[in-house]
Each structure stands twice: as C-alpha cells, then as structure tokens.
Design an enzyme around this catalytic site. Structure first.
Site, mmCIF file in Angstrom:
data_model
loop_
_atom_site.group_PDB
_atom_site.id
_atom_site.type_symbol
_atom_site.label_atom_id
_atom_site.label_comp_id
_atom_site.label_asym_id
_atom_site.label_seq_id
_atom_site.Cartn_x
_atom_site.Cartn_y
_atom_site.Cartn_z
ATOM 1 N N CYS A 227 -35.947 -2.921 48.383
ATOM 2 C CA CYS A 227 -34.836 -1.971 48.271
ATOM 3 C C CYS A 227 -35.266 -0.501 48.208
ATOM 4 C CB CYS A 227 -33.946 -2.357 47.097
ATOM 5 S SG CYS A 227 -32.290 -1.650 47.238
ATOM 6 N N HIS B 99 -33.189 -8.398 46.301
ATOM 7 C CA HIS B 99 -33.706 -8.521 44.932
ATOM 8 C C HIS B 99 -33.490 -9.973 44.508
ATOM 9 C CE1 HIS B 99 -33.662 -4.117 44.019
ATOM 10 N NE2 HIS B 99 -32.563 -4.070 44.729
HETATM 11 N N1 GLN Z 1 -31.162 3.981 45.331
HETATM 12 C C1 GLN Z 1 -31.132 3.152 46.482
HETATM 13 C C2 GLN Z 1 -29.764 2.853 47.026
HETATM 14 O O1 GLN Z 1 -28.792 2.830 46.289
HETATM 15 C C3 GLN Z 1 -31.905 1.879 46.167
HETATM 16 C C4 GLN Z 1 -31.221 0.976 45.185
HETATM 17 C C5 GLN Z 1 -32.021 -0.248 44.837
HETATM 18 O O2 GLN Z 1 -33.265 -0.258 44.836
HETATM 19 N N2 GLN Z 1 -31.318 -1.302 44.474
HETATM 20 O O3 GLN Z 1 -29.640 2.655 48.214
#
Ligand code: GLN
Length: 253
Positions: free
Chosen positions: A94, A194
């Site tokens: 992510c 995740h």
């Molecule tokens: N901040 C990033 C987004 O919202 C990554 C979020 C995350 O790692 N879940 O796209």
C-alpha cells in the site's frame, strides 16, 4: 543450512492492518522449510546494508508517515534501485507500494516523491477504496488467487510494460477502474493488499522466500507442510469478500 536476511523498513511508521504479520509469516514458514532467517528492523536514519539484504519488506502507512519515510528514502534511492536491478527481492504494501513509483499526490495536493523503481504513479481520489479484495495472480501456472484487505485513497496507474500483480476479481485494486492490482517488476512486488496478506496466501510467502534464496544462489527445498489452516483462512476471506453484506459495508466508507 539455507539462510536469508530480511530488512524490515520503518516498522514503527509503516504497519497498517496487520502488515507486521507478513514478517511473522515469512519467519515462521522459513523456519518450517528449514531456512534460517535474520531480521533487521530499520527506522529513519538507520543503516541499510544493501549488499547483505536478500529481502526488503515495507508495510503501509498514512500520508503523514509516508511523507516522513519518503524523506528518509531520498538518500537511499540510487543504492536501492541498484539492488533491485541486481535482483534483490522487495515486498511493499500500500503506502510503500505507492512509494516504489514516480510520485504520490495526496488528497491535500502534496506531491511525495517516490523511489522511481517501478513505472507507476499515484494520485489520491475523492473517495477511499475500502474492502476485502480477491485477485487472480499469474505468478503461478495455473494462476492462483490472492486475498487481502484494501484501504487507500490513492489511485495507482501502471505505465505500459509494467505487469500488475494480478487481475481484480473482487475489490478496487490499483485504481478502481482498470481491474489491475499491484505491480511486479523484476523481484519487486507491490500491492494494495493488507490483511496481513501472507498468512492466508502461503504460496506468495513461499514465492518470496524462493526469490530471496535464489538471489544468493541458494536452493529452495520446500518441506511438505500441512497448509489446511491457511487454505481455510484463504477460502473464508474469499467468501467474506464476495458476500453482499460486506460489499454494502465497504462502499459506505
Ligand atoms: N496513504 C495512502 C492512501 O491512502 C496509503 C494508505 C495505506 O497504506 N493503507 O492511499
């Protein structure tokens, strides 16, 4: 005895939705396969010896944490790119997947510079893409499913020639429109999934272990493991992702 060294980057800053569980899965499966593992956690300012790193793992993070670690990564950019070109394995989830690309433009319009390892870029959209996801992943023949949980504002676009990790069956994937999820460049895997991802997709854990070993000319000799629990978790996650109730909940966020 075969052995690998894993660098875990910024565990205090990048650890959303159980990403640390990926490290536990890598360690435990390595142990079951008779592979020695050394884990080196590195926080901003810490030392990364790329010559000794076989597998590098980075989890997801909120925009503020991404900004912080992106600052730290700036000075490591060329060394890291060199290591990737040489075959080092990278697994990025992510927020850190986004950092593998050219840039990430956050919801407030801030541009965070990426590592420029893979031909991709990310821009935040108006609505977060949240929910359990299932993809069809061609790293194996026949392809296998991967299940995980996604929660991101960023929409990632792959440049021509860069392969996605898989095709979306359920969920949003890279951008909610083109049905791609994640990216694969050499031995680098980036994904929005995740979960943690690896415990319920043990074939991906083994894939990463094999890549990390072969990078140092070591052979992966998989032990015969009883994966029935992992398969059950995988199948349950697919059922949950496909249930109507779940889809209704996830579109609300
Ligand atoms: N901040 C990033 C987004 O919202 C990554 C979020 C995350 O790692 N879940 O796209």
């Amino acid at each position: 005895m075969a052995a690998i060294r894993i660098y875990h980057l910024y565990p205090a800053h990048l650890n959303l939705y159980g990403d640390r569980g990926n490290m536990l899965a890598l360690c435990r499966r390595a142990e079951w396969h008779g592979i020695g593992v050394e884990i080196i956690p590195v926080e901003p300012g810490g030392r990364i010896d790329f010559a000794r790193c076989d597998l590098l793992f980075m989890g997801g993070g909120q925009d503020s944490d991404q900004k912080l670690v992106a600052e730290d990564l700036k000075s490591r950019k060329s060394e890291m790119r060199q290591a990737v070109e040489g075959g080092m394995t990278v697994f990025a989830v992510c927020g850190s997947y986004q950092l593998l690309g050219q840039y990430y433009i956050t919801g407030s319009g801030e541009k965070i510079e990426g590592l420029e390892i893979a031909g991709l870029y990310t821009e935040a959209g108006p609505k977060r893409l949240i929910g359990n996801a299932v993809i069809n992943c061609p790293l194996w023949k026949p392809p296998r499913t991967l299940v995980g949980f996604e929660n991101h504002a960023g929409r990632t676009y792959l440049e021509p020639g860069l392969e996605p990790l898989g095709k979306v069956i359920i969920g949003a994937g890279n951008n909610g429109t083109d049905k791609t999820e994640g990216a694969v460049y050499k031995n680098v895997i980036g994904t929005y999934l995740h979960g943690s991802l690896l415990p319920k997709n043990p074939w991906l854990t083994d894939y990463l272990l094999e890549k990390a070993l072969s990078f140092r000319n070591q052979e992966f000799k998989p032990a015969e493991l009883d994966d029935s629990m992992e398969h059950q978790a995988h199948d349950a996650a697919i059922r949950l992702a496909g249930s109507r109730r779940h889809r209704r909940l996830s579109t609300r966020a």
